[in-house]
Design a protein around this motif. Structure first.
Motif, short mmCIF file in Angstrom:
data_model
loop_
_atom_site.label_atom_id
_atom_site.label_comp_id
_atom_site.label_asym_id
_atom_site.label_seq_id
_atom_site.Cartn_x
_atom_site.Cartn_y
_atom_site.Cartn_z
N ASP A 8 0.94 -1.02 0.10
CA ASP A 8 -0.10 -0.13 -0.28
C ASP A 8 0.79 1.07 -0.41
N GLY A 9 0.22 2.50 -0.54
CA GLY A 9 1.21 4.01 -0.13
C GLY A 9 0.25 5.03 -0.29
N ILE A 10 0.83 6.19 -0.68
CA ILE A 10 0.94 7.46 -0.11
C ILE A 10 1.17 8.06 -1.57
N ALA A 11 0.27 8.52 -2.72
CA ALA A 11 1.55 9.55 -3.58
C ALA A 11 1.14 11.16 -3.03
N ILE A 12 2.68 11.37 -3.30
CA ILE A 12 2.82 12.52 -2.93
C ILE A 12 2.87 13.85 -4.04
N LEU A 13 2.31 15.07 -3.81
CA LEU A 13 2.28 15.61 -5.45
C LEU A 13 3.37 17.01 -4.88
N ASP A 14 4.56 16.90 -5.20
CA ASP A 14 5.89 18.10 -4.96
C ASP A 14 5.55 19.38 -5.92
N PHE A 15 4.46 20.36 -4.89
CA PHE A 15 4.30 21.87 -5.34
C PHE A 15 5.85 22.67 -4.18
N SER A 39 4.21 18.74 -9.63
CA SER A 39 2.47 19.01 -8.98
C SER A 39 1.99 18.66 -10.20
N ASP A 40 2.52 19.01 -11.39
CA ASP A 40 1.79 18.83 -12.24
C ASP A 40 1.55 17.54 -12.87
N ALA A 41 1.07 16.32 -12.10
CA ALA A 41 1.01 15.56 -12.31
C ALA A 41 -0.20 14.66 -13.16
N LYS A 42 -0.50 14.19 -13.86
CA LYS A 42 -2.08 13.19 -14.18
C LYS A 42 -2.46 12.91 -13.39
N ALA A 43 -3.82 13.09 -13.50
CA ALA A 43 -4.25 11.16 -12.94
C ALA A 43 -4.32 10.07 -13.69
N ASP A 44 -3.31 9.65 -14.53
CA ASP A 44 -2.74 8.56 -14.94
C ASP A 44 -1.82 8.51 -14.28
N GLU A 45 -1.03 9.21 -14.44
CA GLU A 45 0.29 9.18 -13.81
C GLU A 45 0.30 8.44 -12.56
N ILE A 46 -0.87 8.97 -12.18
CA ILE A 46 -1.12 8.42 -10.17
C ILE A 46 -1.57 7.27 -10.72
N ARG A 47 -2.82 7.04 -11.65
CA ARG A 47 -3.43 5.64 -11.68
C ARG A 47 -1.88 4.15 -12.03
N ALA A 48 -1.00 5.24 -12.79
CA ALA A 48 0.03 3.98 -13.61
C ALA A 48 1.11 3.84 -11.83
N LEU A 49 1.09 4.74 -11.16
CA LEU A 49 1.93 3.91 -10.14
C LEU A 49 1.45 2.85 -9.32
N GLY A 50 -0.05 2.63 -10.15
CA GLY A 50 -0.41 0.97 -9.50
C GLY A 50 0.60 0.14 -10.07
N ARG A 70 -0.52 35.06 -10.72
CA ARG A 70 0.23 34.43 -11.31
C ARG A 70 0.26 33.67 -11.42
N GLY A 71 0.62 32.76 -12.81
CA GLY A 71 0.67 31.51 -13.35
C GLY A 71 1.08 29.79 -12.17
N ALA A 72 0.52 30.43 -10.56
CA ALA A 72 0.77 29.64 -9.42
C ALA A 72 0.06 28.31 -10.08
N LEU A 73 1.10 27.25 -9.51
CA LEU A 73 0.99 25.74 -8.70
C LEU A 73 -1.00 25.41 -9.64
N THR A 74 -0.59 24.63 -10.52
CA THR A 74 -2.16 24.18 -9.85
C THR A 74 -2.43 22.44 -9.79
N LEU A 75 -3.48 21.76 -10.39
CA LEU A 75 -3.92 20.34 -10.07
C LEU A 75 -4.38 19.91 -11.06
N ASP A 76 -4.19 18.73 -11.63
CA ASP A 76 -5.10 18.26 -12.61
C ASP A 76 -6.19 17.64 -11.24
N PRO A 77 -7.42 19.00 -12.24
CA PRO A 77 -9.15 18.45 -11.52
C PRO A 77 -9.41 16.66 -11.71
N ALA A 78 -8.91 15.81 -12.59
CA ALA A 78 -9.06 14.72 -12.46
C ALA A 78 -8.91 14.08 -11.41
N ILE A 79 -8.07 14.08 -10.49
CA ILE A 79 -7.25 13.94 -9.36
C ILE A 79 -8.02 13.47 -8.36
#
Ligand code: XMP
Length: 516
Positions: A8-15, A39-50, A70-79
């Motif tokens: 089991d594991g936890i993914a961490i998004l690095d901002f 931080s710009d990893a897509k939901a698919d990349e997180i799925r691929a951690l499987g 301006r240009g602040a880091l965001t998150l793939d909402p699909a996550i």
């Protein structure tokens, strides 16, 4: 090595927050695997951690920037639709609030703060009504988004913790990963085990075998040199590389003139005759020549880093080595701003200080994902001498970054003697075991004193002693007065050029451990 089923594991998004890797480490300490993604990893990349772990939860780290910039880091909402619990920390909380229509204002909180726990549920289960937490932020959530409930507040932050009423989405304004948050470990444990339902079924892989295999496959049939400073990191890296490459490894120790008293001699003694192919390069003049008149700390670090590589290149040419192995560890990389979003605090000589052009085919950093305590555990396991494994850390650029301003032989000699006194006196006292580092700094300030009834005008030496678990944060040590007194009187009596000794009483942050 016994094969493991997928942990089991936890993914961490690095901002880009300074503490991002600490989060990973704290979770790994609970025997739950972690992977850090940008931080710009897509939901698919997180799925691929499987492929490597069952992703049971996601943590969003802090960041040096503002959600409103301006240009602040965001998150793939699909996550947020992946169906796994998420926890936003600091910037992570603010981002979640912003994405869901909450309100943010500029309001700074910094340092140890009291948080009032309004709802001790979920991540905050089992906590006291008032908790000591570590804050470090410039924006504050002033109104929670619709559909979220407020779980905690502080005097300045009305929404210091929140959760979604229906989904497992949590946010904390503070940093549970930092030791100054008194029950931070409990908060993370609540998230990892209670909210995400992780099983503690990950054991650190057999890093010895993993690292040896990796070095072997990267260097192939070639030769490598290892930069051996004699500190724990490079010694452990050398031991691993030696096991992988045998006589195809040459350990190069560079005496750059910025070593502590008798240090290079000690390294020679420790490694000679132990089956290590050791070359000691005396390069004082070379380094001093390049630092002539240089006062800027970052410039010093860059020059020394570059000169190190040039020396290594020269040595590599002599022995026909194409690879350079170093003992760079995780925190070195973080603080050098190697991760995409983080701020450069200072350039560690063996990371950010690398010149763009190098003759090496590749640089191999077998310890690059490890923390100091993990490296020490590895060192003990490899049977390295205890004194070596538990040596205090020493920066690659050495005393050059402990002599403020321009570096001269005279200043280096004063510092070397003062530092030896600090080390000697601390090591006579049992309180030494509390300390992470203890050393002297030569400030660029002269001050008036009286020596032998005569006016003297000499150097001011600063003494720094810090307690820390990982060097990401540190506290100045409330050292026994008698130790400070002995240090001060010995430095004053034994070193003619010094007229004053001061004790550094700043924590990290706001200061760093080293002065430059
Ligand atoms: P600071 O001064 O950034 O230091 O609080 C954190 C830890 O890192 C050590 N340090 C270095 N280590 N190369 C290294 O290998 C470097 O350039 C360097 N600069 C600082 C410092 O001694 C402390 O333990």
């Amino acid at each position: 090595m016994t094969p493991q089923s997928t942990p089991d594991g936890i993914a961490i998004l690095d901002f880009g927050g300074q503490y991002c890797h600490l989060i990973a480490r704290r979770v790994r300490e609970m025997n739950v695997y972690t992977e850090i993604l940008p931080s710009d990893a897509k939901a698919d990349e997180i799925r691929a951690l499987g492929a490597v772990m069952n992703v049971k939860g996601i943590i969003f780290s802090g960041s040096p920037s503002s959600v409103k910039a301006r240009g602040a880091l965001t998150l793939d909402p699909a996550i947020l639709e992946l169906g796994v619990p998420v926890l936003g920390l600091c910037y992570g909380l603010q981002l979640l609030a912003d994405m869901h229509g909450g309100e943010l204002v500029k309001a700074r909180e910094y340092g140890v703060t009291e948080a009032y726990i309004d709802e001790p549920v979920g991540v905050l289960e089992g906590l006291e009504a008032c908790e000591q937490v570590w804050m470090s932020h410039g924006d504050t959530v002033s109104r929670a988004p619709h559909g979220f409930e407020v779980l905690a507040h502080t005097d300045r932050a009305p929404v210091a913790a929140m959760r979604h009423a229906l989904k497992p989405i949590y946010g904390l304004q503070w940093h549970p990963e930092v030791v100054h948050t008194e029950h931070g470990a409990e908060m993370l444990r609540n998230f990892v085990f209670n909210v995400c339902g992780c099983q503690p079924n990950w054991r650190p892989l057999d890093k010895v075998e993993e690292a040896i295999k990796d070095i072997g496959s990267r260097v192939g049939g070639g030769k490598a040199i290892i930069a051996l400073s004699g500190g724990v990191d490079s010694s452990v890296a050398a031991a691993l590389a030696g096991m992988a490459l045998g006589r195809r490894l040459v350990a190069v120790h560079v005496d750059n003139g910025f070593m502590r008293m008798n240090e290079s001699e000690g390294v020679e003694e420790a490694f000679r005759g132990r089956g290590v192919n050791l070359v000691v390069v005396r390069a004082r003049d070379r380094f001093m020549g390049r630092l002539l008149g240089v006062t800027d700390p970052e410039e010093k670090r860059r020059i020394i880093g570059e000169e190190f590589i040039r020396v290594f290149e020269d040595e590599a040419r002599k022995v026909g080595a194409e690879y350079l192995i170093q003992g760079t560890i995780y925190p070195d990389r973080i603080e050098s701003g190697i991760t995409r979003n983080s701020d450069t605090i200072k350039t560690h000589h063996n990371v950010g200080g690398l010149p763009l052009k190098m003759e090496f085919r590749a640089v191999v950093d077998p310890l690059q994902d490890l923390y100091k305590d993990e490296v020490r555990a590895l060192g003990e396991r490899l049977g390295l001498p205890r004194e070596l494994v538990w040596r205090q850390p020493f920066p690659g650029p050495g005393l050059a970054v402990r002599v403020m301003g321009s570096v001269t032989e005279e200043k280096l000699e004063v510092l070397r003697r003062a530092d030896a006194i600090v080390v000697e006196e601390v090591e006579r006292h049992p309180f030494k075991d509390r300390l992470w580092q203890y050393f002297a700094v030569l400030t660029d300030t002269k001050s008036t004193g009286v020596k032998g009834d005569e006016r003297a005008y000499g150097w001011t030496v600063a003494v720094r002693m810090v307690e820390s678990v990982d060097a990401m944060t540190a506290s100045f040590s409330k050292a026994p007065w008698e130790v400070l007194e002995r240090i001060s009187s010995r430095i004053g009596n034994e070193i003619p050029g010094v007229t004053r000794v001061v004790y550094d009483v700043t924590h990290k942050p706001p200061s760093t451990i080293e002065w430059e």
